[in-house]
Design an enzyme around this catalytic site. Structure first.
Site, mmCIF file in Angstrom:
data_model
loop_
_atom_site.group_PDB
_atom_site.id
_atom_site.type_symbol
_atom_site.label_atom_id
_atom_site.label_comp_id
_atom_site.label_asym_id
_atom_site.label_seq_id
_atom_site.Cartn_x
_atom_site.Cartn_y
_atom_site.Cartn_z
ATOM 1 N N ASP A 41 2.204 1.887 3.390
ATOM 2 C CA ASP A 41 3.264 1.011 3.811
ATOM 3 C C ASP A 41 4.728 1.469 3.727
ATOM 4 O O ASP A 41 5.552 1.479 4.722
ATOM 5 C CB ASP A 41 3.107 -0.400 3.409
ATOM 6 C CG ASP A 41 1.854 -1.093 3.420
ATOM 7 O OD1 ASP A 41 0.901 -0.770 4.139
ATOM 8 O OD2 ASP A 41 1.437 -1.855 2.399
ATOM 9 N N HIS B 258 1.036 -1.100 -0.066
ATOM 10 C CA HIS B 258 -0.127 -0.099 -0.076
ATOM 11 C C HIS B 258 0.922 1.241 0.047
ATOM 12 O O HIS B 258 2.040 1.089 0.508
ATOM 13 C CB HIS B 258 -0.673 0.150 1.114
ATOM 14 C CG HIS B 258 -1.730 -1.091 1.721
ATOM 15 N ND1 HIS B 258 -1.328 -2.315 2.230
ATOM 16 C CD2 HIS B 258 -2.989 -1.372 1.273
ATOM 17 C CE1 HIS B 258 -2.408 -2.899 2.245
ATOM 18 N NE2 HIS B 258 -3.294 -2.477 1.924
HETATM 19 C C1 XUL Z 1 -7.612 -6.722 4.533
HETATM 20 C C2 XUL Z 1 -6.768 -7.127 3.351
HETATM 21 C C3 XUL Z 1 -5.658 -6.134 2.640
HETATM 22 C C4 XUL Z 1 -5.734 -6.141 0.994
HETATM 23 C C5 XUL Z 1 -5.018 -5.064 0.464
HETATM 24 O O1 XUL Z 1 -8.255 -7.577 4.967
HETATM 25 O O2 XUL Z 1 -6.574 -8.322 2.901
HETATM 26 O O3 XUL Z 1 -4.606 -6.012 3.295
HETATM 27 O O4 XUL Z 1 -4.942 -7.083 0.613
HETATM 28 O O5 XUL Z 1 -5.663 -3.717 1.015
#
Ligand code: XUL
Ligand code: CO
Length: 436
Positions: free
Chosen positions: A102, A99
């Site tokens: 992150d 993300h």
């Molecule tokens: C949350 C989840 C996230 C997604 C990316 O449950 O799985 O981490 O993978 O936003």
């Protein structure tokens, strides 16, 4: 400088080894069905759980410090990048997923935040070039900040919608800069807590608007990869709009997004939706939306997303059966969206968790390949539906019947014959093949 000096590069030592920090089943270059295991499995590290999550829960603070010996947040983000590449290299992991939030901490303004992302992504690009490690997919964190308390694209506020759009634009640019093969949308807070305050139709339409803008912008700047929706039925919201694969696929088709979007199926999200992991993969595959996987496992006794590292060999085997049947991954892969338990509070535990997860999927792959090579499972299903290849069955499939002609057939037929589904035979059969 090393961040994990006590952990060596994880070797493949095979079944007889007693070394816990060695692969017993994952032999990266060994061929399965004529293809190296690493190309089948396309393992990826999740930046958020692996490099960021410190083990906090609603009852307690972190148990594992992930500041990487830095006090300044930007210095910490840069050190984290080095640590991430050390970890991936030691584990022999070829991809990572991230993300925006992150990789770099949010600044006081959007402009400052974006400048920070530029600095850290320059470093990530350098590290990628030096190691050959690639981005499997990028995404935008549209759920962590308080501004997203009512959702992002589904927020009641157009200002929040605009901020989310700006964040998605930047995250797509970062994904393109880092050569990512995919871009994920997980509906973090795209859902509702109560219908009493919710305009369902507008929220759904606005989500489609954001997806469409993202697709158009990404294509305009040369993004050649796939978008993925990652279905999840609940948590953090009571109801999430991307409930499961069937719901998300129908949404994509309704809004004309089916050519650019696929599914990123997460095991623990499947079970929260009341489905098996294999079910969600089967739906995605049969509907032409198979894309990528977030590999983890939930606890059957807990009703939330525990994101545990996958160690259930049956689940992995059934998942890999779907992956092989789909023809394998193209731009997708197996991202360990998983975290160590709070009390597993050392970096050694983290390495151990990855070794366990990678070995589990390596076993799953080997077992799925055996099931396919054996052929009895496929043959059973083919035989079970044999009636649809001749006579009245072939006519039904060819669209040559109507209710009147079927009634005439039924009146002539007399009694109907049925066959056994033989579930117990099949359950035993797969054990005999997998564990022979
Ligand atoms: C949350 C989840 C996230 C997604 C990316 O449950 O799985 O981490 O993978 O936003
Ligand atoms: Co996930």
């Amino acid at each position: 400088m090393q961040y994990f000096p006590n952990i060596p590069k994880i070797p493949y030592e095979g079944k007889p080894s007693k070394n816990p920090l060695a692969f017993h089943f994952y032999d990266a270059d060994a061929l399965v069905c004529g293809k190296p295991m690493r190309e089948h499995l396309r393992f990826a590290m999740s930046y958020w759980h692996t490099m960021c999550a410190e083990g906090t829960d609603m009852f307690g603070v972190g148990t594992l410090d992930k500041t990487y010996r830095q006090t300044d947040p930007m210095q910490s983000a840069l050190a984290k990048a080095d640590a991430a590449f050390e970890l991936m290299q030691k584990l022999g992991i070829d991809f990572y997923c991230f993300h925006d939030r992150d990789i770099a901490p949010e600044g006081a303004t959007l402009a400052e935040t974006n400048a920070r992302l530029d600095i850290v992504s320059d470093k990530l690009l350098e590290l990628q070039k030096a190691t050959g490690i690639k981005v499997l997919w990028g995404t935008a964190n549209l759920f962590g900040h308080p501004r997203y308390q009512n959702g992002a694209a589904s927020s009641c506020s157009p200002e929040v919608f605009a901020f989310a759009a700006a964040q998605v634009k930047k995250a797509i640019e970062l994904t393109v800069k880092l050569g990512g093969g995919g871009f994920v949308f997980w509906g973090g807070r795209e859902g509702y807590e109560t219908l009493l305050n919710t305009n369902y139709a507008l929220e759904q339409a606005n989500i489609a608007r954001l997806f469409t803008m993202a697709r158009d912008y990404a294509r305009s700047i040369g993004f050649k990869g796939l978008f993925y929706i990652e279905p999840k039925p609940k948590e953090p919201m009571k109801h999430q709009y991307d409930y499961d694969a069937a719901t998300a696929i129908s949404f994509l088709r309704k809004h004309g997004l089916q050519d650019d979007f696929r599914m990123n199926i997460e095991a623990n999200h499947a079970t929260l939706a009341g489905h098996t992991f294999q079910h969600e993969l089967r739906v995605a595959r049969e509907e032409g939306f198979f894309g990528s996987i977030d590999a983890n496992i939930g606890d059957p006794l807990l009703g939330w997303d525990t994101d545990q590292f996958p160690t259930n060999v049956y689940d992995a085997a059934m998942a890999m059966l779907e992956v092989l049947s789909a023809g394998g991954f193209t731009t997708g892969g197996l991202n360990f969206d998983a975290k160590t338990r709070r009390a597993s509070n050392t970096f050694e535990d983290l390495f151990q968790a990855y070794v366990a997860g990678m070995d589990t999927f390596a076993l799953g792959l080997r077992m799925a390949a055996k099931l396919l090579a054996d052929g009895r499972l496929d043959a059973f299903v083919t035989e079970r539906y044999a009636g649809y290849r001749t006579g009245i069955g072939a006519d039904i499939v060819a669209g040559k019947t109507d209710l009147a002609s079927l009634e005439a057939f039924a009146l002539r037929m007399g009694d109907v014959s049925t066959t056994s589904g033989r579930q117990e035979y099949l359950e035993h059969l797969i054990n005999t093949i997998m564990f022979e």
